[in-house]
Design an enzyme around this catalytic site. Structure first.
Site, PDB file in Angstrom:
ATOM      1  N   TYR A 223      28.502  -8.896  -2.036  1.00  0.00           N
ATOM      2  CA  TYR A 223      28.728 -10.205  -2.649  1.00  0.00           C
ATOM      3  C   TYR A 223      27.590 -11.162  -2.331  1.00  0.00           C
ATOM      4  O   TYR A 223      27.190 -11.320  -1.183  1.00  0.00           O
ATOM      5  CB  TYR A 223      30.084 -10.772  -2.194  1.00  0.00           C
ATOM      6  CG  TYR A 223      31.191  -9.892  -2.702  1.00  0.00           C
ATOM      7  CD1 TYR A 223      31.753 -10.092  -3.955  1.00  0.00           C
ATOM      8  CD2 TYR A 223      31.592  -8.770  -1.977  1.00  0.00           C
ATOM      9  CE1 TYR A 223      32.707  -9.231  -4.468  1.00  0.00           C
ATOM     10  CE2 TYR A 223      32.542  -7.899  -2.477  1.00  0.00           C
ATOM     11  CZ  TYR A 223      33.092  -8.136  -3.721  1.00  0.00           C
ATOM     12  OH  TYR A 223      34.018  -7.274  -4.222  1.00  0.00           O
TER      13      TYR A 223
ATOM     14  N   LYS B 112      20.301 -14.523   1.366  1.00  0.00           N
ATOM     15  CA  LYS B 112      21.153 -13.778   0.435  1.00  0.00           C
ATOM     16  C   LYS B 112      20.315 -13.083  -0.640  1.00  0.00           C
ATOM     17  O   LYS B 112      20.609 -11.954  -1.032  1.00  0.00           O
ATOM     18  CB  LYS B 112      22.174 -14.721  -0.219  1.00  0.00           C
ATOM     19  CG  LYS B 112      23.220 -15.270   0.738  1.00  0.00           C
ATOM     20  CD  LYS B 112      24.112 -14.179   1.308  1.00  0.00           C
ATOM     21  CE  LYS B 112      25.062 -13.614   0.287  1.00  0.00           C
ATOM     22  NZ  LYS B 112      25.984 -12.600   0.887  1.00  0.00           N
TER      23      LYS B 112
ATOM     24  N   TYR C  22      19.859 -20.131   3.712  1.00  0.00           N
ATOM     25  CA  TYR C  22      21.041 -19.360   3.314  1.00  0.00           C
ATOM     26  C   TYR C  22      20.775 -18.612   2.008  1.00  0.00           C
ATOM     27  O   TYR C  22      20.952 -17.390   1.914  1.00  0.00           O
ATOM     28  CB  TYR C  22      22.253 -20.268   3.167  1.00  0.00           C
ATOM     29  CG  TYR C  22      23.419 -19.610   2.468  1.00  0.00           C
ATOM     30  CD1 TYR C  22      24.108 -18.553   3.047  1.00  0.00           C
ATOM     31  CD2 TYR C  22      23.817 -20.032   1.193  1.00  0.00           C
ATOM     32  CE1 TYR C  22      25.173 -17.936   2.396  1.00  0.00           C
ATOM     33  CE2 TYR C  22      24.873 -19.426   0.533  1.00  0.00           C
ATOM     34  CZ  TYR C  22      25.551 -18.375   1.135  1.00  0.00           C
ATOM     35  OH  TYR C  22      26.600 -17.773   0.478  1.00  0.00           O
TER      36      TYR C  22
ATOM     37  N   GLN D 213      38.048 -14.816   3.731  1.00  0.00           N
ATOM     38  CA  GLN D 213      38.918 -15.056   2.572  1.00  0.00           C
ATOM     39  C   GLN D 213      38.911 -13.869   1.612  1.00  0.00           C
ATOM     40  O   GLN D 213      39.967 -13.438   1.138  1.00  0.00           O
ATOM     41  CB  GLN D 213      38.481 -16.329   1.838  1.00  0.00           C
ATOM     42  CG  GLN D 213      38.679 -17.593   2.658  1.00  0.00           C
ATOM     43  CD  GLN D 213      38.275 -18.848   1.902  1.00  0.00           C
ATOM     44  OE1 GLN D 213      39.114 -19.664   1.527  1.00  0.00           O
ATOM     45  NE2 GLN D 213      36.983 -19.016   1.675  1.00  0.00           N
TER      46      GLN D 213
ATOM     47  N   TRP E 147      31.759 -20.979  -4.957  1.00  0.00           N
ATOM     48  CA  TRP E 147      32.860 -21.878  -4.584  1.00  0.00           C
ATOM     49  C   TRP E 147      34.170 -21.121  -4.314  1.00  0.00           C
ATOM     50  O   TRP E 147      35.222 -21.427  -4.871  1.00  0.00           O
ATOM     51  CB  TRP E 147      33.075 -22.925  -5.678  1.00  0.00           C
ATOM     52  CG  TRP E 147      31.890 -23.790  -5.970  1.00  0.00           C
ATOM     53  CD1 TRP E 147      30.598 -23.590  -5.580  1.00  0.00           C
ATOM     54  CD2 TRP E 147      31.886 -25.013  -6.736  1.00  0.00           C
ATOM     55  NE1 TRP E 147      29.787 -24.595  -6.056  1.00  0.00           N
ATOM     56  CE2 TRP E 147      30.552 -25.478  -6.759  1.00  0.00           C
ATOM     57  CE3 TRP E 147      32.873 -25.739  -7.396  1.00  0.00           C
ATOM     58  CZ2 TRP E 147      30.176 -26.657  -7.418  1.00  0.00           C
ATOM     59  CZ3 TRP E 147      32.506 -26.893  -8.060  1.00  0.00           C
ATOM     60  CH2 TRP E 147      31.177 -27.356  -8.058  1.00  0.00           C
TER      61      TRP E 147
ATOM     62  N   THR F  96      25.505 -14.960  -4.065  1.00  0.00           N
ATOM     63  CA  THR F  96      25.854 -16.363  -4.232  1.00  0.00           C
ATOM     64  C   THR F  96      25.030 -17.060  -5.307  1.00  0.00           C
ATOM     65  O   THR F  96      23.913 -16.635  -5.647  1.00  0.00           O
ATOM     66  CB  THR F  96      25.639 -17.097  -2.890  1.00  0.00           C
ATOM     67  OG1 THR F  96      25.786 -18.496  -3.058  1.00  0.00           O
ATOM     68  CG2 THR F  96      24.231 -16.842  -2.360  1.00  0.00           C
TER      69      THR F  96
ATOM     70  N   THR G  32      27.637 -17.675   6.216  1.00  0.00           N
ATOM     71  CA  THR G  32      27.840 -18.677   5.166  1.00  0.00           C
ATOM     72  C   THR G  32      27.674 -20.121   5.642  1.00  0.00           C
ATOM     73  O   THR G  32      27.935 -21.047   4.874  1.00  0.00           O
ATOM     74  CB  THR G  32      29.247 -18.530   4.560  1.00  0.00           C
ATOM     75  OG1 THR G  32      30.230 -18.653   5.600  1.00  0.00           O
ATOM     76  CG2 THR G  32      29.402 -17.190   3.863  1.00  0.00           C
TER      77      THR G  32
ATOM     78  N   ASP H  58      29.503  -6.411  15.135  1.00  0.00           N
ATOM     79  CA  ASP H  58      28.505  -7.471  15.040  1.00  0.00           C
ATOM     80  C   ASP H  58      27.473  -7.071  13.995  1.00  0.00           C
ATOM     81  O   ASP H  58      26.704  -6.122  14.200  1.00  0.00           O
ATOM     82  CB  ASP H  58      27.848  -7.680  16.407  1.00  0.00           C
ATOM     83  CG  ASP H  58      26.753  -8.736  16.378  1.00  0.00           C
ATOM     84  OD1 ASP H  58      26.571  -9.382  15.332  1.00  0.00           O
ATOM     85  OD2 ASP H  58      26.082  -8.908  17.411  1.00  0.00           O
TER      86      ASP H  58
ATOM     87  N   ALA I 111      29.513 -12.232   5.406  1.00  0.00           N
ATOM     88  CA  ALA I 111      28.264 -12.957   5.163  1.00  0.00           C
ATOM     89  C   ALA I 111      28.113 -14.065   6.193  1.00  0.00           C
ATOM     90  O   ALA I 111      29.099 -14.527   6.781  1.00  0.00           O
ATOM     91  CB  ALA I 111      28.239 -13.550   3.758  1.00  0.00           C
TER      92      ALA I 111
END
Length: 318
Positions: free
Chosen positions: A100, A130, A126, A11, A156, A102, A63, A37, A61
């Site tokens: 990025y 991160k 997760y 996205q 989100w 989270t 996710t 990869d 990432a």
């Protein structure tokens, strides 16, 4: 100038496609998961060498929050080891690195908005992977005087791809009732807005790199909401846009997170304060009249509702 974008099919990656294509003097290499990869250090090194990039954007990432509990090695490879390699390349070639992260690096126990220097205490694999990526990037740049970096924590995310909003809209056409968690707070973030703010930080209107203080920044729009509140807003917006739905807002039932157990724990409070990023952008815009994009001016930290409403309206029009 050469630009490299990892995670081009996601996205956020797609959002960068839209924004960067407007700049004719940028040579952008977009890389998808199938093309590189991120669990393969040699593949990452080849792409970095091929790109000769001065701006590296890691929009990729691992996710899958729940799968990460059992796919620990994959999560750490993509979320920690891969960004470390990218950061080291940036320090060796005097490049700018955007990465990025989270809200999941926090445990959600704070009653107020999280700040960048608040203690991290991720609840699951997760979030831990991160956070490991954040630390690895910081250490890489601490050892070098070359390059600059921004770790942008967000939450989100929704955009061109699968996300919570699209799931709610799909279920609303299939069901008359729905249960949604109402005790987890956060801020919905449009991928296009996030990409725009990111470029506002590091590029001027001539597509040249702008210097900025390296570090961690929280990057989310204004406001706050629960998943239940977001679901209600999505349905209201869809009805306003003329969608015919089986599900009505009043038929959405708020529940507790404990009523919907998942393999990985989620933070109950994912709200993040953005004053640090606002301050840096404001300073940059005062000193640079040639801002990258007028839609990304410092005043453009709009309430999340406006962007969700427009997003749903645009989806309905397709």
């Amino acid at each position: 100038m050469n630009v490299l974008v990892f995670g081009a099919a996601g996205q956020l990656g797609k959002a960068f496609h839209v924004l960067l294509r407007e700049h004719k003097n940028l040579n952008v290499l977009y890389v998808t998961r199938t093309e590189c990869d991120l669990g393969d250090p040699e593949a990452i090194a080849r792409v970095l060498k091929q790109s000769q990039a001065k701006l590296i954007i890691n929009a990729a990432a691992y996710t899958a929050v729940d799968k990460a509990e059992t796919e620990t090695e994959s999560a750490y490879a993509v979320n920690a080891s891969a960004p470390e390699l990218m950061a080291k390349y940036a320090t060796q070639h005097d490049a700018t690195f955007l990465h990025y992260s989270t809200d999941y690096v926090f445990d959600g126990s704070k009653s107020d908005f999280y700040l960048e220097d608040d203690v991290c205490n991720p609840l699951g694999v997760y979030g831990k992977s991160k956070r490991a990526g954040e630390v690895a990037i910081q250490k890489a740049f601490e050892k070098s005087k070359l390059g600059q970096y921004a770790i942008l924590r967000t939450s989100w995310v929704y955009g061109d791809g699968g996300n919570f909003i699209r799931t709610i809209l799909r279920l609303a056409k299939e069901r008359k009732e729905l249960k949604v968690i109402n005790d987890q707070y956060g801020v919905p973030t449009h991928a296009n807005w996030l990409a725009c703010i990111s470029l506002e930080l590091c590029l001027d209107s001539d597509s040249q790199i702008k210097t900025f203080p390296s570090g961690i920044y929280h990057a989310v729009p204004s406001g706050e909401i629960t998943w239940y509140g977001l679901a209600c807003q999505v349905i209201d917006s869809a009805i306003e846009a003329g969608e015919t739905l089986k599900l009505k807002p009043e038929a959405i039932q708020p529940i507790l997170a404990t009523d919907y157990p998942l393999p990985a724990s989620r933070p109950q409070n994912s709200r993040m304060g953005t004053q640090k990023l606002r301050t840096v952008l404001a300073a940059k815009n005062l000193n640079d009249s040639s801002s990258y994009n007028e839609t990304a001016q410092i005043s453009a930290f709009p309430d999340w509702r406006k962007m969700v409403q427009k997003y749903v309206k645009d989806l309905s029009a397709k």
